[in-house]
Design a protein around this motif. Structure first.
Motif, mmCIF file in Angstrom:
data_model
loop_
_atom_site.group_PDB
_atom_site.id
_atom_site.type_symbol
_atom_site.label_atom_id
_atom_site.label_comp_id
_atom_site.label_asym_id
_atom_site.label_seq_id
_atom_site.Cartn_x
_atom_site.Cartn_y
_atom_site.Cartn_z
ATOM 1 N N ALA A 64 -5.969 -0.905 -3.566
ATOM 2 C CA ALA A 64 -5.040 0.295 -3.785
ATOM 3 C C ALA A 64 -5.242 0.930 -5.011
ATOM 4 O O ALA A 64 -5.006 2.258 -4.940
ATOM 5 C CB ALA A 64 -3.436 -0.237 -3.235
ATOM 6 N N ARG A 90 -7.667 1.093 -7.110
ATOM 7 C CA ARG A 90 -8.899 1.743 -6.981
ATOM 8 C C ARG A 90 -8.757 3.148 -6.541
ATOM 9 O O ARG A 90 -9.311 4.107 -6.917
ATOM 10 C CB ARG A 90 -10.138 0.945 -6.649
ATOM 11 C CG ARG A 90 -10.356 -0.269 -7.648
ATOM 12 C CD ARG A 90 -11.661 -0.948 -7.529
ATOM 13 N NE ARG A 90 -11.792 -1.579 -5.981
ATOM 14 C CZ ARG A 90 -11.543 -2.679 -5.639
ATOM 15 N NH1 ARG A 90 -11.074 -3.583 -6.603
ATOM 16 N NH2 ARG A 90 -11.518 -3.163 -4.567
ATOM 17 N N GLN A 91 -8.262 2.694 -5.145
ATOM 18 C CA GLN A 91 -8.176 4.039 -4.258
ATOM 19 C C GLN A 91 -7.250 4.940 -4.985
ATOM 20 O O GLN A 91 -7.543 6.434 -4.688
ATOM 21 C CB GLN A 91 -7.669 3.602 -2.927
ATOM 22 C CG GLN A 91 -7.432 4.682 -2.062
ATOM 23 C CD GLN A 91 -6.767 4.159 -0.460
ATOM 24 O OE1 GLN A 91 -6.473 3.140 -0.401
ATOM 25 N NE2 GLN A 91 -6.433 4.970 0.251
ATOM 26 N N HIS A 92 -6.379 4.978 -5.679
ATOM 27 C CA HIS A 92 -5.470 5.889 -6.038
ATOM 28 C C HIS A 92 -5.709 6.138 -7.536
ATOM 29 O O HIS A 92 -4.765 6.835 -8.079
ATOM 30 C CB HIS A 92 -4.091 5.478 -5.913
ATOM 31 C CG HIS A 92 -3.626 5.223 -4.420
ATOM 32 N ND1 HIS A 92 -3.364 6.522 -3.497
ATOM 33 C CD2 HIS A 92 -3.332 4.412 -3.754
ATOM 34 C CE1 HIS A 92 -3.225 6.006 -2.330
ATOM 35 N NE2 HIS A 92 -2.983 4.763 -2.281
ATOM 36 N N GLU A 117 0.815 -1.193 -0.101
ATOM 37 C CA GLU A 117 -0.163 0.060 -0.109
ATOM 38 C C GLU A 117 0.914 1.219 0.091
ATOM 39 O O GLU A 117 0.490 2.217 -0.738
ATOM 40 C CB GLU A 117 -0.856 -0.141 1.382
ATOM 41 C CG GLU A 117 -2.115 -0.949 1.022
ATOM 42 C CD GLU A 117 -1.637 -2.328 1.430
ATOM 43 O OE1 GLU A 117 -2.782 -3.404 1.208
ATOM 44 O OE2 GLU A 117 -0.791 -2.707 1.744
ATOM 45 N N MET A 124 -5.354 4.170 -10.065
ATOM 46 C CA MET A 124 -4.375 3.367 -10.787
ATOM 47 C C MET A 124 -4.654 2.392 -11.305
ATOM 48 O O MET A 124 -3.948 1.301 -11.650
ATOM 49 C CB MET A 124 -3.103 3.299 -9.879
ATOM 50 C CG MET A 124 -2.250 4.779 -9.401
ATOM 51 S SD MET A 124 -0.946 4.283 -8.333
ATOM 52 C CE MET A 124 -0.177 3.080 -8.915
ATOM 53 N N ALA A 178 1.403 6.811 -6.868
ATOM 54 C CA ALA A 178 0.224 7.607 -7.318
ATOM 55 C C ALA A 178 0.722 8.679 -7.093
ATOM 56 O O ALA A 178 0.305 9.933 -7.903
ATOM 57 C CB ALA A 178 -0.947 7.187 -6.466
ATOM 58 N N ASP A 179 1.453 9.310 -6.011
ATOM 59 C CA ASP A 179 1.711 10.707 -5.720
ATOM 60 C C ASP A 179 2.901 11.124 -6.701
ATOM 61 O O ASP A 179 2.942 12.233 -7.274
ATOM 62 C CB ASP A 179 2.338 10.648 -4.530
ATOM 63 C CG ASP A 179 1.640 10.775 -3.141
ATOM 64 O OD1 ASP A 179 0.375 10.937 -3.561
ATOM 65 O OD2 ASP A 179 2.192 10.680 -2.127
ATOM 66 N N MET A 229 2.127 1.891 -3.421
ATOM 67 C CA MET A 229 1.231 2.290 -4.384
ATOM 68 C C MET A 229 0.674 3.659 -4.108
ATOM 69 O O MET A 229 0.611 4.498 -5.132
ATOM 70 C CB MET A 229 -0.034 1.326 -4.313
ATOM 71 C CG MET A 229 0.134 0.058 -4.268
ATOM 72 S SD MET A 229 -0.160 -0.725 -6.090
ATOM 73 C CE MET A 229 -2.010 -0.531 -6.358
ATOM 74 N N ALA A 230 0.924 4.023 -2.830
ATOM 75 C CA ALA A 230 0.350 5.319 -2.486
ATOM 76 C C ALA A 230 1.616 6.398 -3.102
ATOM 77 O O ALA A 230 1.283 7.520 -3.822
ATOM 78 C CB ALA A 230 0.273 5.552 -1.082
#
Length: 361
Positions: free
Chosen positions: A331, A333-335, A249, A337, A256-257, A252-253
């Motif tokens: 993760a 979907r959340q970001h 996670e 990606m 995404a940033d 992934m974060a």
């Protein structure tokens, strides 16, 4: 069976240089090279230096029929890889040349300076059919020796000139040197890049992949590529149970940033000589959990160190791989990606000159 830990070698991934188990016989020591001019190893032993030998193959495009790989052709500008990733599934290829998949693989390297010339010849053949060509699927085309040899650069120049679709996988920000070519190709939907990030932990990265660029530099490369209009994804590869899986996670974060448009992952594979090398690495760096890690590896691989079967070799079997898949998808979907790469175009391809003459038809 417990593995006796070997002392780590500064700046190298493999703790030893085991003899090739299929072809034979030679344990070797590498000689001096500019890459190691400033290196020193504690104690009396001389530094293990990198050598590069020019190799002159007759062809440069490798073909595969694997149903679980999204391309059928690739180019490997180099054999061996100085990044020294202990988990590298390509290590056994050195055994076919009577070299060790251990330290030889990361210190006795081979470059293919005729790659661009050979590529022109193959692309100019009348029966050539265009499809995305991959770089970095075996050893990294942007490993340290690319700085001097520039073989990968020469290949990308040919692909850009002929408007040939290209896929790149790397764990190096060195590809930013070629961002001029990649940005130009991206305008025509001719290129996609995957940057591999295994861990964000500096200490883990230093032992796991000792000569690869720091994870922060790889994330910065994602941002630079995205800003230049180059479609770029993060590849969480490999995911190692009880060593890096807790970072999914966070990686992934961070990706995404940096602007990554999608994410992929591969569970660690330990074919042939990679398994004993990895066990020795565990014994040296994680003796407290070595048994746990290998127990999880065998559970994922159907009771073996490695599962060579198509499809399952990438994703594994059982509950743990299912949980990993769910975490990655959640993760993504959340970001935002969970998008797809734009399809690469093949209709723009224009063959290079054949025998000094331009193609008329």
């Amino acid at each position: 069976m417990p593995v006796k830990p070997l002392p780590p070698i500064a700046g190298r991934g493999a703790p030893a240089n085991p003899r090739p188990v299929r072809t034979g016989s030679l344990d070797r020591e590498a000689d001096g090279d500019w890459l190691d001019a400033a290196e020193a190893i504690d104690g009396d032993a001389p530094p293990l230096r990198t050598t590069v030998t020019a190799e002159h193959p007759k062809t440069i495009i490798a073909r595969n029929m694997s149903p679980d790989i999204g391309f059928d052709r690739s180019i490997n500008p180099y054999r061996g890889c100085e990044h020294g990733c202990i988990y590298c599934f390509a290590r056994p290829t050195h055994a076919y040349h009577d070299l060790s998949p251990g330290l030889d693989f990361e210190s006795r390297l081979f470059a293919k300076p005729d790659a661009a010339k050979l590529l022109r010849q193959e692309l100019a053949k009348r029966n050539y059919r265009v499809a995305p060509l991959a770089i970095g699927t075996n050893t990294d085309g942007y490993q340290p020796i690319e700085r001097e040899w520039r073989v990968t650069r020469s290949v990308v120049e040919v692909l850009a000139e002929t408007k040939h679709p290209l896929l790149i996988t790397t764990k190096s920000d060195r590809l930013l040197r070629d961002i001029d070519l990649l940005a130009r190709m991206a305008k025509d939907n001719l290129v996609g890049v995957a940057i591999s990030v295994t861990t964000l932990d500096t200490k883990v990265a230093r032992t796991l992949e000792p000569r690869a660029p720091h994870p922060r530099r790889r994330l910065a490369a994602i941002r630079a590529l995205i800003d230049a209009g180059v479609p770029t994804q993060v590849n969480i590869s490999p995911i190692i149970p009880a060593i890096t899986d807790h970072e999914i996670e966070a990686i992934m974060a961070a990706a995404a940033d940096a602007g990554a448009i999608r994410a992929s992952y591969i569970l660690m594979r330990l074919p042939f000589e990679v398994a004993p090398l990895f066990r020795a690495w565990l014994a040296a760096h994680y003796p407290d959990r070595a048994d746990k890690v290998m127990h999880m590896v065998r559970d994922i691989r159907g009771g073996r160190d490695n599962d060579p079967d198509f499809f399952s070799r990438m994703k594994g079997r059982g509950l743990w791989p299912q949980l990993i898949r769910q975490r990655v998808r959640r993760a993504a979907r959340q970001h935002g990606m969970d998008r797809s790469f734009p399809p690469l175009r093949s209709d723009l391809f224009r063959p290079p000159e054949r025998d000094g003459q331009m193609e008329l038809f």
